[in-house]
Structures are given as C-alpha cells and as structure tokens.
Design a protein around this motif. Structure first.
Motif, PDB file in Angstrom:
ATOM      1  N   ILE A 165       0.848  -1.192   0.000  1.00 24.64           N
ATOM      2  CA  ILE A 165       0.000   0.000   0.000  1.00 24.64           C
ATOM      3  C   ILE A 165       0.883   1.240   0.000  1.00 24.64           C
ATOM      4  O   ILE A 165       1.692   1.437   0.906  1.00 24.64           O
ATOM      5  N   THR A 166       0.746   2.058  -1.030  1.00 20.65           N
ATOM      6  CA  THR A 166       1.451   3.338  -1.046  1.00 20.65           C
ATOM      7  C   THR A 166       0.419   4.449  -1.161  1.00 20.65           C
ATOM      8  O   THR A 166      -0.548   4.342  -1.922  1.00 20.65           O
ATOM      9  N   GLY A 167       0.609   5.480  -0.373  1.00 16.74           N
ATOM     10  CA  GLY A 167      -0.297   6.623  -0.426  1.00 16.74           C
ATOM     11  C   GLY A 167       0.496   7.881  -0.685  1.00 16.74           C
ATOM     12  O   GLY A 167       1.596   8.055  -0.159  1.00 16.74           O
ATOM     13  N   LYS A 168      -0.043   8.761  -1.514  1.00 16.62           N
ATOM     14  CA  LYS A 168       0.650  10.011  -1.805  1.00 16.62           C
ATOM     15  C   LYS A 168      -0.309  11.175  -1.614  1.00 16.62           C
ATOM     16  O   LYS A 168      -1.439  11.155  -2.102  1.00 16.62           O
ATOM     17  N   PHE A 169       0.177  12.176  -0.885  1.00 15.18           N
ATOM     18  CA  PHE A 169      -0.629  13.342  -0.558  1.00 15.18           C
ATOM     19  C   PHE A 169      -0.393  14.424  -1.601  1.00 15.18           C
ATOM     20  O   PHE A 169       0.737  14.837  -1.837  1.00 15.18           O
ATOM     21  N   HIS A 170      -1.466  14.879  -2.253  1.00 14.78           N
ATOM     22  CA  HIS A 170      -1.348  15.857  -3.334  1.00 14.78           C
ATOM     23  C   HIS A 170      -1.924  17.223  -2.970  1.00 14.78           C
ATOM     24  O   HIS A 170      -2.118  18.061  -3.843  1.00 14.78           O
ATOM     25  N   GLY A 171      -2.218  17.454  -1.711  1.00 14.40           N
ATOM     26  CA  GLY A 171      -2.779  18.740  -1.304  1.00 14.40           C
ATOM     27  C   GLY A 171      -4.269  18.632  -1.067  1.00 14.40           C
ATOM     28  O   GLY A 171      -4.712  18.457   0.063  1.00 14.40           O
ATOM     29  N   LYS A 172      -5.067  18.708  -2.135  1.00 11.96           N
ATOM     30  CA  LYS A 172      -6.523  18.622  -1.985  1.00 11.96           C
ATOM     31  C   LYS A 172      -7.009  17.189  -1.829  1.00 11.96           C
ATOM     32  O   LYS A 172      -8.114  16.951  -1.354  1.00 11.96           O
ATOM     33  N   PHE A 173      -6.196  16.233  -2.279  1.00 12.50           N
ATOM     34  CA  PHE A 173      -6.633  14.841  -2.212  1.00 12.50           C
ATOM     35  C   PHE A 173      -5.455  13.925  -1.903  1.00 12.50           C
ATOM     36  O   PHE A 173      -4.291  14.311  -2.016  1.00 12.50           O
ATOM     37  N   LEU A 174      -5.797  12.701  -1.519  1.00 11.27           N
ATOM     38  CA  LEU A 174      -4.817  11.687  -1.156  1.00 11.27           C
ATOM     39  C   LEU A 174      -5.083  10.451  -1.992  1.00 11.27           C
ATOM     40  O   LEU A 174      -6.203   9.928  -2.000  1.00 11.27           O
ATOM     41  N   ASP A 175      -4.086   9.993  -2.741  1.00 14.13           N
ATOM     42  CA  ASP A 175      -4.210   8.769  -3.537  1.00 14.13           C
ATOM     43  C   ASP A 175      -3.636   7.591  -2.762  1.00 14.13           C
ATOM     44  O   ASP A 175      -2.520   7.669  -2.241  1.00 14.13           O
ATOM     45  N   ILE A 176      -4.398   6.504  -2.692  1.00 14.24           N
ATOM     46  CA  ILE A 176      -3.930   5.275  -2.046  1.00 14.24           C
ATOM     47  C   ILE A 176      -3.874   4.194  -3.115  1.00 14.24           C
ATOM     48  O   ILE A 176      -4.902   3.807  -3.682  1.00 14.24           O
ATOM     49  N   THR A 177      -2.652   3.744  -3.411  1.00 10.62           N
ATOM     50  CA  THR A 177      -2.438   2.806  -4.513  1.00 10.62           C
ATOM     51  C   THR A 177      -2.003   1.448  -3.971  1.00 10.62           C
ATOM     52  O   THR A 177      -0.912   1.322  -3.415  1.00 10.62           O
ATOM     53  N   PRO A 178      -2.852   0.420  -4.108  1.00  7.39           N
ATOM     54  CA  PRO A 178      -2.439  -0.929  -3.717  1.00  7.39           C
ATOM     55  C   PRO A 178      -1.801  -1.635  -4.916  1.00  7.39           C
ATOM     56  O   PRO A 178      -2.413  -1.716  -5.976  1.00  7.39           O
ATOM     57  N   SER A 179      -0.567  -2.092  -4.770  1.00 10.94           N
ATOM     58  CA  SER A 179       0.067  -2.833  -5.862  1.00 10.94           C
ATOM     59  C   SER A 179       0.280  -4.276  -5.430  1.00 10.94           C
ATOM     60  O   SER A 179       0.535  -4.554  -4.261  1.00 10.94           O
ATOM     61  N   GLY A 180       0.168  -5.172  -6.380  1.00 12.44           N
ATOM     62  CA  GLY A 180       0.258  -6.600  -6.089  1.00 12.44           C
ATOM     63  C   GLY A 180      -0.897  -7.325  -6.745  1.00 12.44           C
ATOM     64  O   GLY A 180      -1.892  -6.717  -7.141  1.00 12.44           O
TER      65      GLY A 180
END
Length: 417
Positions: A165-180
């Motif tokens: 699970i990787t999450g990246k904060f972009h200011g107005k929103f947060l993306d949570i990307t599950p890889s696998g």
C-alpha cells in the motif's frame, strides 16, 4: 480491557490472560470521541510525500489495522462459495467480479486511516465453524509496507494476495495505490483467477467533508480457460450524468465474444445481464439477476467509524491467537476504548521500539554481508517464492500457523508489542 492502570500499557505488557476469552460476535464498540483536530493542519507540510512518511496521530485513524482491513475483503465470502458451485466458467467469472466489487463497499464512509502494521504483526480470522474459511495475514516488509494474506475455504476455494500500500498526498486529495496481484483458485475445476486492485482517492483534504472514490480498470483473468472480465470503476465527476460510484463490467471468452454484462455501484449492488448477439435482439431482453447487494450498516454506525457488522467483529479479543495479532496491539486497543491521548503515547513507544529493532537488524545484515551470509528479515508464516502464474516474487503461505495455534506454542513469535 478498560483504561490502563500503572505502567502496564507503557511497558507493553498487555497479554492474553489465563482466563479463556469466549468467542462472541460483538455488535458494537465504544462510540468515537469528539476531538476538534484539522487534518490539513497536520499534513500540509507533506505535500508530494508518501503516506507512510507522514506521522499521524490516532485521532485520524480507525481502530483496525491494515491487516484487518485486508481481511475485510472477505465480508461477502458467500460470493466465492457460490462461484465454486458454478459449472459454467463464464457464470463463475460473474460471481468473482461481484466479489471484487463488494470488497470496496466497506470504504464508502471510511475516511479514517487504518493503523500501519508493525513488522511481523499478524491477524487471523478463523471462521471455519461459522463460514468454512480461515484467514491469516502477516506484515512481511516495513519499507515499503507489504502484507501477505492467505485464505483456505472448505467450500472449494483458496484466496491469497501480497499487497503493498502506497499513499501520496497531493494537497486537496490523497491517492492510495495498492500494488500486487490477488489470486483465487477453485479446487474442483482448477480455475485460477488473478486481478489487481483499483485506485482509492480521499477527497476534500483542505475544505469540506472528506469523501472516498474508487477509480480505474480491473482485468480479471481465468488462466485455465482464457476468459476475462473487464471491470471499470467510473470516477465521480460533478459534470457527469452518471450515477455516483458506478461500475460496469464485460465478461468475455478467449475469442473476445461478450457473454455477460455487469452493472451497478461499488457501494450498493451488482447485477448480471446476459448479452445476446445483435441478430437476437428481437427476443425479450434479459431482466438481469442481482448477484450482490450491500448489507445495511448497523444502528449507530456513524458513531462507530461507519464499521459494517463484519468489521465490528474483527478487533474483538479472542483466545489463543498469536502474541503478534493485531487484536493485542495496545495503542489500537486504547484508541478503540476512547483513550486517545494514551493511545498516541503508546503508538509513539511502539514505533520507537520498531525503529530500534530496525537499526539492530540493519547492523546484523551489514555484518552478515561482510561474512557472506544473509541476515535480512524473514517472514514467519510466509516465504518468498516465484509465483508460477505471474512470475512475480511474492510471499506465499508456508504453513504451520494453525498447527502452532492448536499446540498453543508461539515460541517462534517475535516480541513486537
């Protein structure tokens, strides 16, 4: 347990007591306390950084770990039971597709973060008597955070996944990307399905009410028959005329012929429609079959982190689990019981303990490299192997957990709490 007494929590001595804890399906947890904290004020300096690098108070969490959240994928396990009974592989694919969509239904109101598991943390869910399956998760890597998950069912299927699970904060929103890759194998036919997870976005970080969206395309493949299903999660847009949280799907055979269409929303239901050739459109249209419908939330859910009935059971204390089980994590238990200040102090202690362990392990690894041996962390219940389907190097269940539980022998478990 109630409020901590003395330094029992501070010293990490919370353990299962000699008295056997009866397995009871709980229907509520303590109400969420009211704290006025602003998420933006906490994370505004971390724009562009990964979520795992952002130190968050438990005030922005929910009292479940990421291992327990992964286990929530199984809430509608009956769909896999139904799929195992299908004689037609294309119909079976429809149920697998509905199962995948159902796993996102728990997220619609869940804007709080789960606890990040400590390295070596585990979570078991033994539903053998109730539902025919038992599940085990283990945190197998720390940076990046990776969890391995294995489920066996008496009802004719096996499910396993390794998810980073990787999450990246972009200011107005947060993306949570599950890889696998996620796998499901049906025992009677040998049909082996794989797919990857959709992108999750948390919106309105700065202003307004937080809301969750799922987006992207998921390709489900049956590696034995060549059948595929293309699931599309339509991102929400103020300009779109589409119903919010819409999903569509097409089930196709190896010749690319479409046999079934799936339609619905990832938070409510999935319907299946049979697709007929154009020359047969004169016949009466298929009225559709509802494959999955979301269970209603329990009463007072808004004060219990919007947990479903299934989620409410996951952190209930249970006798005989490994000492590394998420149920025994003291900061999470304190938070669930409403003692957030104590939980934050305990969270800091656990994370500091993990940092010290990491430095020691890195030192041993450096010395081992000099001597030509290996001293990197090895998972306890999973081992790295090349997956024969995807050719990925992943952690697969090595066995032994349930046997150790039967013997009540947890001597191999590390002291992480």
């Amino acid at each position: 347990p109630g409020k901590p007494q003395g330094n029992r929590w501070a010293s990490g001595q919370y353990k299962q007591h000699g008295k056997k804890i009866k397995k009871v399906k709980r229907i509520q947890i303590p109400s969420k306390p009211t704290y006025s904290l602003n998420l933006w004020s906490m994370i505004k300096n971390y724009i562009g950084k990964e979520l795992s690098k952002i130190p968050l108070l438990v005030n922005f969490s929910e009292p479940l770990s990421m291992l327990q959240r992964l286990t929530e994928d199984l809430e509608y396990h009956e769909l896999l039971d139904q799929a195992a009974r299908c004689e037609n592989s294309l119909e079976q694919m429809c149920y697998v597709g509905a199962f995948i969509v159902s796993s996102y239904s728990t997220t619609v109101f869940r804007t709080n973060m789960p606890f990040s598991p400590l390295l070596g943390e585990t979570f078991e869910l033994d539903q053998t008597e109730e539902s025919g399956f038992r599940s085990l998760c283990e945190q197998v890597n720390q940076h990046p955070p990776v969890a391995a998950h294995h489920v066996d069912s008496r009802n004719g299927w096996t499910f396993h996944q390794e998810i980073e699970i990787t999450g990246k904060f972009h200011g107005k929103f947060l993306d949570i990307t599950p890889s696998g890759t996620v796998h499901c194998i049906f025992h009677a036919t040998g049909h082996h399905y794989t797919w990857k997870k959709a992108l999750t976005t948390v919106n309105n970080i700065i202003l307004g009410k937080l809301w969750i969206d799922q987006s992207g395309e998921i390709e489900i493949a049956n590696h034995k028959t060549g059948d595929k299903c293309i699931l599309k999660f339509i991102p929400q847009s103020y300009l779109s005329q589409d119903v919010p949280r819409k999903i569509t799907g097409q089930v196709i055979d190896p010749s690319k012929k479409v046999h079934f269409a799936l339609l619905g929303t990832w938070d409510e239901k999935v319907e299946r429609f049979q697709v007929f050739p154009a020359k047969e459109y004169a016949r009466e249209a298929d009225p559709g079959v509802i494959l999955w419908k979301r269970n209603p939330l329990p009463k007072n859910a808004e004060n219990m982190y919007y947990f479903s009935e299934f989620a409410l059971t996951l952190n209930a204390l249970e006798d005989g689990v490994a000492p590394t089980d998420s149920r025994l994590r003291p900061d999470q238990r304190l938070m669930e019981n409403g003692y957030w200040d104590e939980a934050n102090a305990e969270k800091w202690r656990l994370e500091e303990k993990q940092r010290v362990s990491t430095k020691k392990r890195e030192g041993r690894a450096a010395r081992a490299t000099d001597s030509g041996t290996s001293a990197l962390h090895k998972a306890l219940w999973f081992e790295q192997k090349e997956d024969p389907i995807t050719r990925e190097l992943v952690h697969m269940y090595r066995g032994g957990y349930w046997e150790c539980k039967e013997k009540r022998n947890w001597a191999l478990c590390p002291n992480i709490f």
